[in-house]
Enzyme design. Structure first.
Site, PDB file in Angstrom:
ATOM      1  CG  HIS A  37      -1.815  -1.079   1.723  1.00  0.00           C
ATOM      2  ND1 HIS A  37      -3.111  -1.150   1.488  1.00  0.00           N
ATOM      3  CD2 HIS A  37      -1.429  -2.353   2.050  1.00  0.00           C
ATOM      4  CE1 HIS A  37      -3.720  -2.161   1.880  1.00  0.00           C
ATOM      5  NE2 HIS A  37      -2.563  -3.048   2.450  1.00  0.00           N
ATOM      6  CD  GLU A 119      -1.022   1.275   4.501  1.00  0.00           C
ATOM      7  OE1 GLU A 119      -0.656   2.005   3.441  1.00  0.00           O
ATOM      8  OE2 GLU A 119      -2.161   0.823   4.830  1.00  0.00           O
ATOM      9  CG  HIS A 155      -5.035  -1.710  -1.169  1.00  0.00           C
ATOM     10  ND1 HIS A 155      -5.382  -0.620  -0.426  1.00  0.00           N
ATOM     11  CD2 HIS A 155      -6.229  -2.840  -1.042  1.00  0.00           C
ATOM     12  CE1 HIS A 155      -6.592  -0.722   0.334  1.00  0.00           C
ATOM     13  NE2 HIS A 155      -6.985  -1.987  -0.035  1.00  0.00           N
ATOM     14  CG  ASP A 165      -3.160   1.852  -1.762  1.00  0.00           C
ATOM     15  OD1 ASP A 165      -4.225   1.500  -2.124  1.00  0.00           O
ATOM     16  OD2 ASP A 165      -2.851   1.435  -0.795  1.00  0.00           O
TER      17      ASP A 165
HETATM   18 ZN   LIG Z   1      -4.172   0.748   0.472  1.00  0.00          ZN
END
Ligand SMILES: [Zn+2]
Length: 179
Positions: A37, A119, A155, A165
């Site tokens: 992400h 992330e 994602h 993303d």
């Molecule tokens: Zn995401």
């Protein structure tokens, strides 16, 4: 020994641990994909505490208009890689973090059940830092050593039309070489 070796409890060596309450038990104890992400809070701004505050349910809705929209969301990720390459872990890999939302990978829904979420602090509008790719490659290497990972996806691959993303600036060639 790998830099971010994953221990039996599902935690990475050398990561900073900040506990998020936003997790639960994986229904089948399966860990088979990794979801990449990007996130930045406020949007497209880097270096603050917004992401950590969101994942720990203490985001202040008065601090930014966007925070007022999202501060009640119960979300998390297993890992966050900051712009300087530092690694923060919020949830044990053995537990289910809440990063993917409504999602589908190869016909299987609820990707949180069987994925590790990573992330990268960033956005759809900026290149990621070399230090982030270095940490990511080391972390992926460790995760693949510990778990039977079949795919590394974005994602946007598991929630197309809803999520964009990690975005056009994420360079997949830097990590797919390793698979
Ligand atoms: Zn995401």
């Amino acid at each position: 020994m790998k830099l971010y070796a994953i221990n039996e409890a599902g935690f990475a060596d050398n990561a900073d641990y900040i506990a998020s309450p936003n997790f639960d038990v994986r229904p089948n104890h399966e860990i088979s994909i990794i979801v990449i992400h990007n996130i930045s809070l406020p949007p497209n701004q880097y270096g603050g505490n917004g992401i950590i505050e969101l994942f720990t349910n203490v985001l202040n809705p008065n601090e930014h208009p966007y925070y007022a929209e999202i501060y009640t969301r119960k979300v998390s990720s297993h890992f966050l890689i900051r712009r300087d390459g530092s690694l923060i872990q919020f949830v044990s890999c053995l537990n289910r973090a809440w990063h993917a939302g409504v999602s589908n990978w190869q016909g299987r829904e609820r990707c949180n059940d069987f994925s590790v979420g990573i992330e990268l602090e960033g956005s759809d509008f900026d290149a990621f830092e070399s230090a982030q790719y270095l940490t990511l490659k080391n972390l992926l290497d460790s995760l693949m050593s510990r778990y039977a990972i079949q795919s590394i996806v974005g994602h946007s691959d598991i929630a197309p039309g809803r999520k964009t993303d990690p975005g056009p600036y994420f360079d997949w060639s830097k990590i797919r070489k390793k698979m």
